[in-house]
Write a protein that holds these residues in place. Structure first.
Motif, mmCIF file in Angstrom:
data_model
loop_
_atom_site.group_PDB
_atom_site.id
_atom_site.type_symbol
_atom_site.label_atom_id
_atom_site.label_comp_id
_atom_site.label_asym_id
_atom_site.label_seq_id
_atom_site.Cartn_x
_atom_site.Cartn_y
_atom_site.Cartn_z
ATOM 1 N N LYS A 1 1.584 10.645 -1.561
ATOM 2 C CA LYS A 1 2.656 10.217 -1.922
ATOM 3 C C LYS A 1 2.468 8.514 -1.975
ATOM 4 C CE LYS A 1 5.903 13.283 0.003
ATOM 5 N NZ LYS A 1 6.662 13.554 1.473
ATOM 6 N N GLU A 2 1.866 8.096 -0.834
ATOM 7 C CA GLU A 2 1.626 6.614 -0.547
ATOM 8 C C GLU A 2 0.926 5.926 -1.784
ATOM 9 O OE1 GLU A 2 2.012 6.598 4.116
ATOM 10 O OE2 GLU A 2 0.038 6.206 3.102
ATOM 11 N N LEU A 3 -0.112 6.797 -2.569
ATOM 12 C CA LEU A 3 -1.132 6.293 -3.685
ATOM 13 C C LEU A 3 0.143 5.732 -4.763
ATOM 14 C CD1 LEU A 3 -3.644 8.879 -3.422
ATOM 15 C CD2 LEU A 3 -3.754 6.509 -2.765
ATOM 16 N N GLY A 4 1.182 6.297 -4.908
ATOM 17 C CA GLY A 4 2.044 5.745 -6.073
ATOM 18 C C GLY A 4 1.677 6.171 -7.346
ATOM 19 N N VAL A 5 0.881 7.179 -7.604
ATOM 20 C CA VAL A 5 0.385 7.804 -8.800
ATOM 21 C C VAL A 5 1.226 9.078 -9.002
ATOM 22 C CG1 VAL A 5 -1.735 6.627 -9.036
ATOM 23 C CG2 VAL A 5 -1.650 8.907 -7.973
ATOM 24 N N LYS A 6 0.899 9.388 -10.424
ATOM 25 C CA LYS A 6 1.651 10.589 -10.844
ATOM 26 C C LYS A 6 0.713 11.827 -10.515
ATOM 27 C CE LYS A 6 3.844 12.666 -14.666
ATOM 28 N NZ LYS A 6 5.317 13.073 -13.997
ATOM 29 N N LYS B 1 -7.741 4.045 -6.056
ATOM 30 C CA LYS B 1 -7.401 2.732 -6.460
ATOM 31 C C LYS B 1 -8.190 2.068 -7.342
ATOM 32 C CE LYS B 1 -4.551 2.085 -2.499
ATOM 33 N NZ LYS B 1 -4.676 1.933 -1.089
ATOM 34 N N GLN C 1 1.094 13.070 2.947
ATOM 35 C CA GLN C 1 1.751 11.667 2.737
ATOM 36 C C GLN C 1 0.969 10.541 2.215
ATOM 37 O OE1 GLN C 1 4.586 11.083 4.037
ATOM 38 N NE2 GLN C 1 4.407 8.721 3.960
ATOM 39 N N GLU D 1 -3.834 6.995 -13.100
ATOM 40 C CA GLU D 1 -2.555 7.048 -13.170
ATOM 41 C C GLU D 1 -1.851 8.488 -12.800
ATOM 42 O OE1 GLU D 1 -0.291 5.193 -16.560
ATOM 43 O OE2 GLU D 1 -1.746 3.402 -16.208
#
Ligand SMILES: CC(=O)[C@@H](O)[C@H](O)COP(=O)(O)O
Length: 255
Positions: A58-63, A30, A55, A35
């Protein structure tokens, strides 16, 4: 920056290994504003991560850019890439074929071979390579649209061992995204890579092993931005001799 047709805002790509804990990894991701994170399918269940690691990713929301870290042959790398595509649902693959255990240098012959097979199978390959122009050309011929030359051996933190070779790569491949991958130890190394005209930097150990990984992630991001701006602003040439910065016209008169 465009990578395989995708617009990417941050020029920092971050590795996910060796963090003291999954929480610290999340904080560093973060704080860095990255990205793209790279993840090894063959990672060991260390860091107390276990299955919770996936998990978290996935939660980090980055590619996610899966990688073939730990592969020593083209065959192994191809199989690992195929599995990664199933697991992560992406055609992107950071291709590593390690050639020597002392310095973890790429096996460039296996790399080109694997890049050709994977490109033919529809993968979008990010090859971890040396800073060799001929190998770079072979990788492009094999279907790669991005090159990832090393800065120094993985995990060494030595910075850029051969800036001249990176400069030559920039000149030789003006339109190919170049991402320095591996060996970055400090923010000034990342800044220098960007000043040389690289498009981005991928790093892991320097952040994961910092005393404060989140702070280092933020520092790397700033260094990369500054280096990029310096490159865009066109830096002055170095000179052998001093040149007065204040031009003098005539002599001062004091009476
Ligand atoms: C995580 C990863 O992909 C590494 O193989 C990469 O090359 C980063 O190297 P450093 O750890 O030296 O930054």
């Amino acid at each position: 920056m465009q990578l395989y047709g995708e617009e990417i805002g941050s020029r920092l790509l971050l590795g996910t290994a060796q963090y003291p804990s999954p929480q610290i990894l999340a904080e560093a991701v973060k704080a860095s504003g990255t990205e793209i994170i790279t993840v090894s399918l063959r990672r060991e269940g260390v860091d107390g991560a276990g299955t919770g690691f996936w998990q978290l990713i996935k939660e980090l929301g980055v590619k996610v850019l899966p990688n073939t870290a730990g592969c020593h042959t083209a065959k192994e790398a191809v199989t690992t890439a195929q599995m990664a595509r199933e697991v992560f649902g992406t055609n992107w693959i950071k291709l590593e074929v390690i050639g020597h255990s002392d310095n973890l240098q790429p096996d460039v012959f296996g790399l080109v071979e694997a890049a050709r097979v994977l490109s033919d199978e529809g993968f979008q390959v990010f090859p971890y390579t040396t800073d060799d122009l001929v190998v770079g050309e072979k990788l492009l011929e094999a279907g790669c649209e991005v090159l990832m030359p090393w800065g120094a051996p993985i995990g060494s933190g030595q910075g850029l061992r051969n800036p001249d070779a990176l400069r030559a790569m920039r000149a030789h491949f003006p339109n190919v995204p170049l991402i320095v991958d591996a060996g970055i130890g400090r923010p000034s190394d990342a800044c220098m890579a960007m000043e040389l005209g690289m498009d981005a930097v991928l790093l892991n150990t320097a952040v994961a092993k910092a005393g404060d990984p989140a702070l280092m992630g933020a520092a790397m991001a700033q260094a990369i931005k500054a280096g990029r701006q310096g490159f865009a602003a066109q830096m002055m040439e170095r000179r052998d001799m001093a040149v007065p910065s204040t031009p003098i016209l005539g002599m001062a008169v004091f009476d």
